[in-house]
Every structure is written in structure tokens, then in C-alpha cells.
Scaffold this motif. Structure first.
Motif, PDB file in Angstrom:
ATOM      1  N   SER A 155       4.006  -0.447   5.325  1.00 27.02           N
ATOM      2  CA  SER A 155       4.302  -0.900   3.967  1.00 27.02           C
ATOM      3  C   SER A 155       5.491  -0.165   3.350  1.00 27.02           C
ATOM      4  CB  SER A 155       3.072  -0.704   3.075  1.00 27.02           C
ATOM      5  OG  SER A 155       2.708   0.675   3.020  1.00 27.02           O
ATOM      6  N   LEU A 156       5.927   0.925   4.008  1.00 29.97           N
ATOM      7  CA  LEU A 156       7.078   1.686   3.516  1.00 29.97           C
ATOM      8  C   LEU A 156       7.938   2.100   4.709  1.00 29.97           C
ATOM      9  CD1 LEU A 156       5.054   3.672   0.917  1.00 29.97           C
ATOM     10  CD2 LEU A 156       7.246   2.646   0.326  1.00 29.97           C
ATOM     11  N   MET A 241       0.018   1.466  -1.379  1.00 34.66           N
ATOM     12  CA  MET A 241      -0.322   0.112  -0.936  1.00 34.66           C
ATOM     13  C   MET A 241       0.883  -0.822  -0.880  1.00 34.66           C
ATOM     14  SD  MET A 241      -3.488   0.554  -0.372  1.00 34.66           S
ATOM     15  CE  MET A 241      -4.081  -1.101  -0.100  1.00 34.66           C
ATOM     16  N   GLY A 242       2.080  -0.299  -1.025  1.00 34.81           N
ATOM     17  CA  GLY A 242       3.260  -1.156  -0.970  1.00 34.81           C
ATOM     18  C   GLY A 242       4.299  -0.722  -1.982  1.00 34.81           C
ATOM     19  N   HIS A 243       5.442  -1.397  -1.947  1.00 34.63           N
ATOM     20  CA  HIS A 243       6.523  -1.009  -2.849  1.00 34.63           C
ATOM     21  C   HIS A 243       7.426  -2.203  -3.126  1.00 34.63           C
ATOM     22  CE1 HIS A 243       8.843  -1.109   0.835  1.00 34.63           C
ATOM     23  NE2 HIS A 243       9.946  -0.985   0.129  1.00 34.63           N
ATOM     24  N   GLU A 244       8.246  -2.034  -4.151  1.00 27.01           N
ATOM     25  CA  GLU A 244       9.307  -3.005  -4.411  1.00 27.01           C
ATOM     26  C   GLU A 244      10.508  -2.268  -4.989  1.00 27.01           C
ATOM     27  OE1 GLU A 244       8.121  -4.566  -8.886  1.00 27.01           O
ATOM     28  OE2 GLU A 244       7.557  -5.792  -7.145  1.00 27.01           O
ATOM     29  N   LYS A 253       3.231   1.175  -5.381  1.00 29.15           N
ATOM     30  CA  LYS A 253       1.887   0.915  -5.877  1.00 29.15           C
ATOM     31  C   LYS A 253       0.917   1.862  -5.189  1.00 29.15           C
ATOM     32  CE  LYS A 253      -1.696  -2.666  -6.137  1.00 29.15           C
ATOM     33  NZ  LYS A 253      -2.072  -4.055  -5.755  1.00 29.15           N
TER      34      LYS A 253
END
Length: 471
Positions: A155-156, A241-244, A253
Motif C-alpha cells: 500500500s506504500l 492502510m493506504g495513502h494518497e 490513512k
């Protein structure tokens, strides 16, 4: 097919385990080849132990220099970090040491080749040379010393600039204003506290309930309080749990153990969730060696695998993933290959965590000793009562001695505070020799030093301390 060049031993990997093993083999009269895929020195020398400590010590100095007026040094002002010069200095240390490893291999009579090795049989290795082409080698013994690599998160994914691992984190071209560290283990806390001392706003996210799992809880509590007091945000029981991407950075997140989500925006994310052994692509299946579920290669007390002619040492052979453990394992295996009697018979492997303040330990924690059925008594010497620590303006922490209540045997020593990493060797020696608390307490330590805290801690365990109140 070209004729294979013959050696007594082939060492795959030129890191701490590899170059140490190759040098010792050569010293013992074995015609030895060391095969290195990248640079001699491995993780530890090129982007791990050595360069990180160069930066960590400088960052610690930077932190201390910000409060010089308290000791009468007025008007000097806060230092300004010139990252380019800092990196150049760090790189000069690495270059000198890498060159030194090459010289030691050559001077001791070991040969070196750069390329990617693959085991093709119990006594044969093929090397895809870095400059092109392939060469075949044979030997009576093969030593796998391929080390470990950083673990990433799907996720990263690493991009080398804003989402980095430990390798890139020691070579950033700027101090990030906002740094998120994923992982509250040794690497994450060392590099996180380093960047905090350089002025970054640091947030650490750890999935487990405690930072530095497995380390003495009292020591961890002192370090955690100190880091938080200086402005570090520490979130345990949290997962990323993820990124943007945003216009001003990266929004990550995170979710706690109750499912509550939040977003942390930063400039750089350091993924420091651990290291994985480099056991893939070696051709192990060709000779019938099967790593465990985590990728580690099982070995016996001399480093031998299930294939009698093949050995594994260092990180690839299992925890703890420490350079000094790798050094010793490599020496044992080299001596066995050369026909000498040797074995991995140590009682303890000391460890150090170069946070600010430092943590170091050897032997059992209180909890471990109790689980093993020992009744224990604990002695402590706080650095707040040490004249030397006061003079250094570093009074956080203590030396903690865990001894058997009936026999007074020293079971473990745990230190948090200034120069803990330099002090722990005395404890390791004591445990190896089967020392009792009296042995340390009756040994005259120079005053005023940090080291005398080791003596006073043992005195305290015995109820004989004169520098602090006995319990």
C-alpha cells in the motif's frame, strides 16, 4: 563449458558475515573466494549500522547544542544543518571503510569477485559477473552469507524520495519537515529520533501495543517518554492502510485496533517494518535446501545446513539480525571448515538501540527470567544520581541488573541512557563468565564515570549501595 576454478571455500556475500568469514578462512590457510553482488561491507557498512550512527551522533550533538546557554555558553546560536556537507562527510566514512574491507580481504589472501552467485551443486557455484559474462567455481565448502533486505508495504511502495526504506533514509538530500515512520522497532525509532534531533516533526505508527517489542519495558518507557517530550507523536496499536498524494505532501490513512481511522499528512514516509533474509534466487532448491516460511536457512551449532558442504551465517540464517552476531557465526564456520573445533556456544548476544536516549541490553529481562522459573531480584542505578551524567546533561534512564535472588548470578542487564551501547559489553562479559552480582559490585570502577552505574546497580541488587537508597 569452461573449466571451473577451484577453491577450498566460496563465500557468497561480502557483508559482515561474508567478509569476516572469508578473511578468517584465508587466515587459516584456505584458498577462499568471496562473491559480492553489490558493495563490500553489506547493509551494515553501506547504509545500515555505520552511516546511520554517523548521522545519529551528529543529530544528538545538534540537539544538545540548542541549549548551550544553560551551561554558560551564551551567544553561539542554534546550528544550521547543511545536508549536502553532512551527507558528504557520512559518505567519506563509508568509502574509507569499504576500501578497508577490500584491502583486508586482499592482504589476508582471499580473492574477491563481483557478481550474482547461484549454487549449482553441493560444491559448485556459478557467478553472473557484474562486468558481464559468467564464471564457474568449485569448492569443498560453500558459505551463504547473503544478509537481509528491507521489507516494503504494497500500500506504500518505495519511490526512493517520499516513500523510503532505511537504505534511502540515510541519504535524503533534505531534512523532512514532517516525517511519518511506519514501524516502532529498532530501525524506525533510531532513524525517527535522528530526524527529530535534526528538527523534523516525527510521527511513529506501530501496529503492536509496545514500541521495541521484546526489549525491557522499563527501558522502553524511558525512551518513549523522552521522545514524546521532545515532540514525537507515537501511535501504538495502529496500522497504515493506504495513502494518497496531496498538493502539500502525502496523506496516509491509519487505523487503530478499534477500527477508528485518521489521516496523517507528511512530506516523507519511512517504511521500517523489518528485514527479510536474502535467500531467494540462490539455487537452494538445486541442492535440497528449503528455507523456512520467513525465508531463513536452518543451520546447526556450527552453521552447517542439511547439505554437509553448505553453510549459512549472518542474517540469512536467522535472528537476531545483528552484525556482531554475524561476525561470530562467520568465524565459527570458518574455523570448522578449516578443520578446527569451534561452535556457537555463547550465553548471550548483547544488543544496542541507538535512539536518544540509547538502550542496550544483554541476557534475560525480568519477565523472561520469571518465565524460566527463576526468582529474581533487581537493582537499579538511575543516571539522575550520577555526577558524570549530570555533568553531561544526560540524566535520563538507569542501569538495571537482574540477578537470581538465591544465587546472585547475573541473569541480565538493561541500560537506558547516555552511552548505553558502550557500557553493555561489561555486562555481556559478566554473563558469559557466569558472574555473580558480587563480582561486579566488588570490582572498583573509576569515578566519575557512567560505567560506575554498572557497579552501583549490582550493589543495589545486593542491598549494599551507598550512592542510592537500598530497598
Amino acid at each position: 563449458m569452461a573449466t571451473a576454478e577451484r577453491f577450498d571455500a566460496i563465500v557468497i556475500g561480502g557483508g559482515p558475515a561474508g567478509y569476516t568469514g572469508a578473511i578468517r578462512l584465508a587466515q587459516l590457510g584456505q584458498r577462499t573466494l568471496c562473491v559480492e553482488k553489490e558493495d563490500l561491507g553489506g547493509v551494515c557498512l553501506n547504509w545500515g549500522c555505520i552511516p546511520s550512527k554517523a548521522l545519529i551522533d551528529t543529530a544528538h550533538m545538534n540537539h544538545k547544542l540548542k541549549d548551550l546557554e544553560a551551561v554558560g555558553l551564551v551567544g553561539m546560536g542554534a546550528p544550521r544543518v547543511e545536508v549536502a556537507k553532512l551527507q558528504a562527510w557520512k559518505n567519506s566514512i563509508v568509502k574509507k571503510l569499504v576500501s578497508g574491507v577490500g584491502s583486508l580481504l586482499k592482504s589476508n589472501g582471499a580473492s574477491t569477485v563481483f557478481g550474482t552467485a547461484r549454487i549449482t551443486g553441493p560444491n559448485s557455484v556459478s557467478v553472473a559477473l557484474r562486468e558481464g559474462g559468467e564464471k564457474q567455481y568449485e569448492a569443498k565448502a560453500i558459505v551463504i552469507a547473503t544478509g537481509s533486505s528491507t521489507i516494503g508495504l504494497p500500500s506504500l511502495p518505495f519511490d526512493g524520495r517520499t516513500i523510503v526504506g532505511a537504505r534511502e533514509a540515510v541519504s535524503l538530500d533534505a531534512i523532512p519537515k514532517r516525517l511519518l515512520v511506519l514501524g516502532g522497532g529498532v530501525i524506525g525509532l533510531e532513524l525517527g529520533s535522528m530526524y527529530q534531533n535534526f528538527g523534523a516533526q516525527v510521527t511513529v505508527v506501530e501496529a503492536l501495543p509496545q514500541l521495541l517489542t521484546g526489549v525491557d519495558k522499563d527501558c522502553v518507557a524511558v525512551a518513549q517518554r523522552s521522545l514524546a517530550k521532545r515532540g514525537m507523536t507515537i501511535l501504538v496499536n495502529h496500522k497504515a492502510m493506504g495513502h494518497e498524494r496531496t498538493k502539500t505532501g502525502i496523506a496516509v490513512k491509519v487505523v487503530d485496533d478499534k477500527g477508528v481511522a485518521s489521516t496523517i499528512e507528511v512530506d516523507v514516509v519511512l517504511v521500517a517494518i523489518g528485514m527479510a533474509p536474502n535467500s531467494k534466487g540462490l539455487g537452494l532448491e538445486t541442492v535440497g535446501i528449503t528455507p523456512d516460511a520467513k525465508g531463513f536457512i536452518a543451520t546447526n551449532e556450527v552453521g552447517r545446513t542439511n547439505v554437509p558442504s553448505i553453510y549459512a551465517v549472518g542474517d540469512v540464517s536467522g535472528a537476531p539480525l545483528l552484525a556482531h552476531k554475524a561476525f561470530k557465526e562467520a568465524v565459527v564456520t570458518a574455523e570448522v571448515i578449516a578443520g578446527h573445533r569451534s561452535a556457537k556456544d555463547w550465553k548471550t548476544i548483547p544488543a544496542a538501540v541507538f535512539t536518544d536516549p540509547e538502550i542496550a541490553y544483554a541476557g534475560l529481562t525480568e519477565e523472561e527470567a520469571v518465565r524460566k522459573g527463576r526468582e529474581v531480584k533487581v537493582g537499579r542505578m538511575p543516571f539522575a544520581a550520577s555526577g558524570r551524567a549530570m555533568a553531561m546533561r544526560e540524566t535520563e534512564g538507569f542501569v538495571k541488573t537482574v540477578m537470581d535472588k538465591s544465587t546472585h548470578e547475573i541473569l541480565g542487564v538493561h541500560i537506558v541512557g547516555p552511552r548505553a551501547s558502550d557500557m553493555i559489553s561489561e555486562a555481556a562479559l559478566g554473563i558469559e563468565m557466569g558472574a555473580f552480582a558480587e563480582d561486579i559490585a566488588l570490582t572498583i570502577h573509576p569515578h566519575p564515570t557512567l560505567g560506575e552505574a554498572m557497579m552501583i546497580s549490582s550493589e543495589h541488587a545486593l542491598g549494599q549501595a551507598t550512592d542510592i537508597l537500598n530497598r
